[in-house]
Design a protein around this motif. Sequence first.
Motif, PDB file in Angstrom:
ATOM      1  N   ILE A 171       0.843  -1.206   0.000  1.00  0.00           N
ATOM      2  CA  ILE A 171       0.000   0.000   0.000  1.00  0.00           C
ATOM      3  C   ILE A 171       0.874   1.249   0.000  1.00  0.00           C
ATOM      4  CG2 ILE A 171      -0.391   0.257   2.494  1.00  0.00           C
ATOM      5  CD1 ILE A 171      -2.982   0.831  -0.308  1.00  0.00           C
ATOM      6  N   ARG A 172       2.006   1.201   0.683  1.00  0.00           N
ATOM      7  CA  ARG A 172       2.930   2.347   0.627  1.00  0.00           C
ATOM      8  C   ARG A 172       3.392   2.577  -0.808  1.00  0.00           C
ATOM      9  NH1 ARG A 172       5.164  -0.071   5.508  1.00  0.00           N
ATOM     10  NH2 ARG A 172       4.648   1.240   7.292  1.00  0.00           N
ATOM     11  N   ALA A 173       3.746   1.500  -1.492  1.00  0.00           N
ATOM     12  CA  ALA A 173       4.198   1.608  -2.885  1.00  0.00           C
ATOM     13  C   ALA A 173       3.071   2.112  -3.782  1.00  0.00           C
ATOM     14  CB  ALA A 173       4.706   0.252  -3.380  1.00  0.00           C
ATOM     15  N   ALA A 174       1.860   1.653  -3.530  1.00  0.00           N
ATOM     16  CA  ALA A 174       0.721   2.093  -4.349  1.00  0.00           C
ATOM     17  C   ALA A 174       0.447   3.585  -4.151  1.00  0.00           C
ATOM     18  CB  ALA A 174      -0.522   1.269  -4.014  1.00  0.00           C
ATOM     19  N   PHE A 175       0.484   4.047  -2.916  1.00  0.00           N
ATOM     20  CA  PHE A 175       0.309   5.483  -2.669  1.00  0.00           C
ATOM     21  C   PHE A 175       1.448   6.279  -3.307  1.00  0.00           C
ATOM     22  CE2 PHE A 175      -2.656   4.721   1.048  1.00  0.00           C
ATOM     23  CZ  PHE A 175      -3.672   5.535   0.590  1.00  0.00           C
ATOM     24  N   ARG A 176       2.673   5.771  -3.202  1.00  0.00           N
ATOM     25  CA  ARG A 176       3.823   6.466  -3.790  1.00  0.00           C
ATOM     26  C   ARG A 176       3.656   6.552  -5.310  1.00  0.00           C
ATOM     27  NH1 ARG A 176       7.602   3.010  -2.756  1.00  0.00           N
ATOM     28  NH2 ARG A 176       7.331   3.336  -0.535  1.00  0.00           N
ATOM     29  N   ARG A 177       3.241   5.435  -5.929  1.00  0.00           N
ATOM     30  CA  ARG A 177       3.036   5.445  -7.381  1.00  0.00           C
ATOM     31  C   ARG A 177       1.930   6.430  -7.751  1.00  0.00           C
ATOM     32  NH1 ARG A 177       1.518   0.587 -11.628  1.00  0.00           N
ATOM     33  NH2 ARG A 177       1.341   1.969 -13.418  1.00  0.00           N
ATOM     34  N   TYR A 178       0.871   6.449  -6.961  1.00  0.00           N
ATOM     35  CA  TYR A 178      -0.242   7.349  -7.235  1.00  0.00           C
ATOM     36  C   TYR A 178       0.274   8.790  -7.270  1.00  0.00           C
ATOM     37  CZ  TYR A 178      -5.334   8.063  -7.320  1.00  0.00           C
ATOM     38  OH  TYR A 178      -6.615   8.339  -7.680  1.00  0.00           O
ATOM     39  N   TRP A 179       1.019   9.185  -6.228  1.00  0.00           N
ATOM     40  CA  TRP A 179       1.553  10.544  -6.199  1.00  0.00           C
ATOM     41  C   TRP A 179       2.520  10.781  -7.359  1.00  0.00           C
ATOM     42  CZ3 TRP A 179       0.992  15.290  -5.780  1.00  0.00           C
ATOM     43  CH2 TRP A 179       2.077  16.142  -5.893  1.00  0.00           C
ATOM     44  N   THR A 180       3.408   9.849  -7.619  1.00  0.00           N
ATOM     45  CA  THR A 180       4.385  10.012  -8.694  1.00  0.00           C
ATOM     46  C   THR A 180       3.696  10.164 -10.038  1.00  0.00           C
ATOM     47  OG1 THR A 180       6.023   8.748  -7.454  1.00  0.00           O
ATOM     48  CG2 THR A 180       6.375   8.933  -9.826  1.00  0.00           C
ATOM     49  N   THR A 181       2.664   9.381 -10.263  1.00  0.00           N
ATOM     50  CA  THR A 181       1.918   9.485 -11.519  1.00  0.00           C
ATOM     51  C   THR A 181       1.245  10.848 -11.626  1.00  0.00           C
ATOM     52  OG1 THR A 181       1.547   7.107 -11.545  1.00  0.00           O
ATOM     53  CG2 THR A 181       0.117   8.446 -12.944  1.00  0.00           C
ATOM     54  N   LEU A 182       0.606  11.289 -10.553  1.00  0.00           N
ATOM     55  CA  LEU A 182      -0.015  12.616 -10.567  1.00  0.00           C
ATOM     56  C   LEU A 182       1.022  13.702 -10.852  1.00  0.00           C
ATOM     57  CD1 LEU A 182      -2.415  12.511  -7.487  1.00  0.00           C
ATOM     58  CD2 LEU A 182      -3.081  12.663  -9.882  1.00  0.00           C
ATOM     59  N   ALA A 183       2.117  13.666 -10.129  1.00  0.00           N
ATOM     60  CA  ALA A 183       3.138  14.707 -10.279  1.00  0.00           C
ATOM     61  C   ALA A 183       3.755  14.687 -11.678  1.00  0.00           C
ATOM     62  CB  ALA A 183       4.222  14.532  -9.219  1.00  0.00           C
ATOM     63  N   THR A 184       4.010  13.513 -12.191  1.00  0.00           N
ATOM     64  CA  THR A 184       4.624  13.388 -13.513  1.00  0.00           C
ATOM     65  C   THR A 184       3.676  13.830 -14.620  1.00  0.00           C
ATOM     66  OG1 THR A 184       5.986  11.553 -12.749  1.00  0.00           O
ATOM     67  CG2 THR A 184       5.684  11.763 -15.122  1.00  0.00           C
ATOM     68  N   GLU A 185       2.445  13.394 -14.527  1.00  0.00           N
ATOM     69  CA  GLU A 185       1.478  13.657 -15.593  1.00  0.00           C
ATOM     70  C   GLU A 185       0.854  15.049 -15.539  1.00  0.00           C
ATOM     71  OE1 GLU A 185       0.667  11.706 -18.161  1.00  0.00           O
ATOM     72  OE2 GLU A 185       1.958  10.054 -17.552  1.00  0.00           O
ATOM     73  N   LEU A 186       0.708  15.607 -14.344  1.00  0.00           N
ATOM     74  CA  LEU A 186      -0.107  16.810 -14.214  1.00  0.00           C
ATOM     75  C   LEU A 186       0.621  18.069 -13.775  1.00  0.00           C
ATOM     76  CD1 LEU A 186      -3.251  15.230 -12.576  1.00  0.00           C
ATOM     77  CD2 LEU A 186      -2.816  15.688 -14.983  1.00  0.00           C
ATOM     78  N   ASP A 187       1.746  17.936 -13.152  1.00  0.00           N
ATOM     79  CA  ASP A 187       2.431  19.111 -12.614  1.00  0.00           C
ATOM     80  C   ASP A 187       3.310  19.749 -13.694  1.00  0.00           C
ATOM     81  OD1 ASP A 187       3.354  21.063 -10.931  1.00  0.00           O
ATOM     82  OD2 ASP A 187       4.701  19.742  -9.811  1.00  0.00           O
ATOM     83  N   ALA A 188       2.649  20.327 -14.682  1.00  0.00           N
ATOM     84  CA  ALA A 188       3.348  20.889 -15.837  1.00  0.00           C
ATOM     85  C   ALA A 188       4.298  22.023 -15.451  1.00  0.00           C
ATOM     86  CB  ALA A 188       2.343  21.394 -16.869  1.00  0.00           C
ATOM     87  N   ASN A 189       3.947  22.819 -14.459  1.00  0.00           N
ATOM     88  CA  ASN A 189       4.798  23.944 -14.072  1.00  0.00           C
ATOM     89  C   ASN A 189       5.834  23.559 -13.019  1.00  0.00           C
ATOM     90  OD1 ASN A 189       3.263  23.753 -11.775  1.00  0.00           O
ATOM     91  ND2 ASN A 189       2.408  25.823 -11.893  1.00  0.00           N
ATOM     92  N   GLY A 190       5.829  22.306 -12.572  1.00  0.00           N
ATOM     93  CA  GLY A 190       6.839  21.826 -11.648  1.00  0.00           C
ATOM     94  C   GLY A 190       6.785  22.427 -10.260  1.00  0.00           C
ATOM     95  N   ASP A 191       5.602  22.896  -9.844  1.00  0.00           N
ATOM     96  CA  ASP A 191       5.515  23.526  -8.518  1.00  0.00           C
ATOM     97  C   ASP A 191       5.279  22.528  -7.388  1.00  0.00           C
ATOM     98  OD1 ASP A 191       2.844  22.897  -8.943  1.00  0.00           O
ATOM     99  OD2 ASP A 191       2.104  24.941  -8.617  1.00  0.00           O
ATOM    100  N   GLY A 192       5.149  21.240  -7.715  1.00  0.00           N
ATOM    101  CA  GLY A 192       5.012  20.217  -6.684  1.00  0.00           C
ATOM    102  C   GLY A 192       3.626  20.066  -6.116  1.00  0.00           C
TER     103      GLY A 192
END
Length: 177
Positions: A51-72
Amino acid sequence: MRDEAAKRIELVFSLFDANGNGVIDSNDFDLMTGRVVEAAAASDDGAKAAIRAAFRRYWTTLATELDANGDGVITVDEFRPFVLDSERFDPTIAEFAEALSALGDPGGDGLIERPLFVSLMTAIGFEEANIHALFDAFGPDAENRITVATWAAGIKDYYAPDMAGIPGDQLVAARAV
């Protein structure tokens, strides 16, 4: 997109904004992960790691796919289209669904008992009355249990933009407590 899916998206965003600052960031996922793992005290280390890995992947996917301006951070406007894009979202939610549902089965018998289901869903942030309504919609057996497979499928359905009338809609329904 169906109205039901739009409501589910808004609720998920509000839950992922675990610190309530109006955006989703890595700290939110750390907070939620900690609460969920704490609620799963009887689960083994492998299930907790998953579950830790799944939450980490979820955040990483969101940040990679959606954080176009890189503000975190991810705003609600950035979040909405992600949930509706199955190419970007389905693998992430599938991992999350499998990990969370397995976490609810510390005995490994393929069954999730209501009290642990409620604890895990409360740790995520859902309202207790809605959690019970969801569990009931899953059709528990005479011993008040549902299968791991039923919960995993229900999580996946929750994120489908064309789905309506699903058990997960119970989570966005207004309930009297």
